[in-house]
Scaffold this active site. Structure first.
Site, mmCIF file in Angstrom:
data_model
loop_
_atom_site.group_PDB
_atom_site.id
_atom_site.type_symbol
_atom_site.label_atom_id
_atom_site.label_comp_id
_atom_site.label_asym_id
_atom_site.label_seq_id
_atom_site.Cartn_x
_atom_site.Cartn_y
_atom_site.Cartn_z
ATOM 1 N N LEU A 113 0.846 -1.187 0.000
ATOM 2 C CA LEU A 113 0.000 0.000 0.000
ATOM 3 C C LEU A 113 0.883 1.239 0.000
ATOM 4 O O LEU A 113 1.678 1.433 0.923
ATOM 5 C CB LEU A 113 -0.903 0.033 1.236
ATOM 6 C CG LEU A 113 -1.969 -1.057 1.399
ATOM 7 C CD1 LEU A 113 -1.360 -2.392 1.814
ATOM 8 C CD2 LEU A 113 -3.000 -0.623 2.430
ATOM 9 N N ILE A 171 1.333 -5.395 8.161
ATOM 10 C CA ILE A 171 2.750 -5.109 8.375
ATOM 11 C C ILE A 171 2.987 -3.596 8.280
ATOM 12 O O ILE A 171 2.639 -2.972 7.273
ATOM 13 C CB ILE A 171 3.625 -5.832 7.335
ATOM 14 C CG1 ILE A 171 3.376 -7.345 7.401
ATOM 15 C CG2 ILE A 171 5.096 -5.529 7.564
ATOM 16 C CD1 ILE A 171 4.072 -8.114 6.299
ATOM 17 N N GLY A 201 1.552 4.111 4.745
ATOM 18 C CA GLY A 201 2.443 3.220 4.005
ATOM 19 C C GLY A 201 2.615 1.874 4.688
ATOM 20 O O GLY A 201 3.029 1.817 5.832
ATOM 21 N N SER A 202 2.286 0.772 4.012
ATOM 22 C CA SER A 202 2.282 -0.502 4.705
ATOM 23 C C SER A 202 2.155 -1.650 3.713
ATOM 24 O O SER A 202 2.227 -1.472 2.502
ATOM 25 C CB SER A 202 1.119 -0.535 5.702
ATOM 26 O OG SER A 202 -0.091 -0.165 5.047
ATOM 27 N N ARG A 203 1.895 -2.848 4.260
ATOM 28 C CA ARG A 203 1.763 -4.050 3.448
ATOM 29 C C ARG A 203 0.874 -5.049 4.183
ATOM 30 O O ARG A 203 0.846 -5.080 5.419
ATOM 31 C CB ARG A 203 3.158 -4.626 3.216
ATOM 32 C CG ARG A 203 3.208 -6.005 2.610
ATOM 33 C CD ARG A 203 4.658 -6.324 2.317
ATOM 34 N NE ARG A 203 4.943 -7.746 2.347
ATOM 35 C CZ ARG A 203 6.163 -8.249 2.200
ATOM 36 N NH1 ARG A 203 7.193 -7.448 2.050
ATOM 37 N NH2 ARG A 203 6.349 -9.545 2.236
#
EC number: 4.1.1.65
Length: 233
Positions: A113, A171, A201-203
């Site tokens: 993301l 995450i 901002g991530s995953r």
């Protein structure tokens, strides 16, 4: 009873269209939006300037925490994308220990993301939350492979009514400093409903059950709660 004037109907209709076009804000983002707005207001009072910058910063922050309505597709057994973003990795790996899944390689689909994506997470399948495990860690860039094992994360195992178990891991990324999860172990959940949020901002990694293969490709864009990642047997 007298009919409502045509002009009023038009205004009400226009207001309804605007309200439906503007996505709601995730509750986890409201304190941040309020803080940005308060800081912008304080700067305006102290300096007499910065109104435009303050409004822009507040608007962009609100945009980040948007939680648009999504409609799951009518596909039996579909494993839906848990987040908006880009498929960054598809690999066969052993699930991390915090998921407490069998220690055998399964397909993992990693969705990255960016700061411009919708950052709420959604339940990928109907079922029950079997377990949740928060793991502290570092804040490497979320598009790196080792972010799955080194970064701060929140791991959830979902069990479907057909007995399949899936792992979904939020995450934190390079800029993310807070993971929000609104479900608890034992909760019954529905595919497509919002359950979490990662700030800035991530995953999100999805560990599919053994033998289930992804139906997406690296580089493909996903829509959380709508894009099928795979279909359960």
């Amino acid at each position: 009873m007298a009919a409502t004037p045509a002009g009023e109907n038009a205004l009400v209709h226009a207001a309804t269209l605007v309200r439906e076009a503007v996505p709601p804000i995730h509750p986890g983002g409201r304190p941040v939006i309020g803080a940005v707005a308060a800081a912008a207001g304080a700067a305006r009072l102290l300096t007499g300037r910065g109104t435009g910058v303050g409004l822009l910063a507040t608007g962009l922050t609100a945009l980040f925490f948007r939680a648009p309505k999504r409609v799951p597709p009518p596909i039996t057994g579909a494993v839906l994308a848990p987040a908006d973003g880009t498929v960054a990795l598809i690999e066969d790996v052993v699930p991390p220990p915090e998921l407490d899944l069998p220690r055998e390689p399964v397909a993992r689909v990693s969705v990255f993301l960016s700061v411009l994506d919708v950052h709420v997470q959604r339940i990928p399948v109907h079922g029950r939350v079997r377990s949740l495990q928060y793991v502290p860690g570092v804040f490497l860039s979320a598009d790196l492979d080792k972010a799955s094992t080194d970064n701060e994360r929140n791991a959830m195992v979902l069990e479907t009514r057909t007995g399949h178990a899936l792992g979904i891991v939020q995450i934190a990324g390079l800029l993310a400093r807070r993971i929000v999860c609104s479900v608890a172990a034992g909760d019954e959940v529905a595919a497509g409903e919002t359950y979490g949020l990662i700030r800035f901002g991530s995953r999100v990694d999805t560990y599919l059950p053994p033998g289930v293969r992804p139906q997406v490709a690296v580089g493909q864009r996903t829509i959380g709660g709508e894009t099928p990642l795979a279909v359960l047997a």
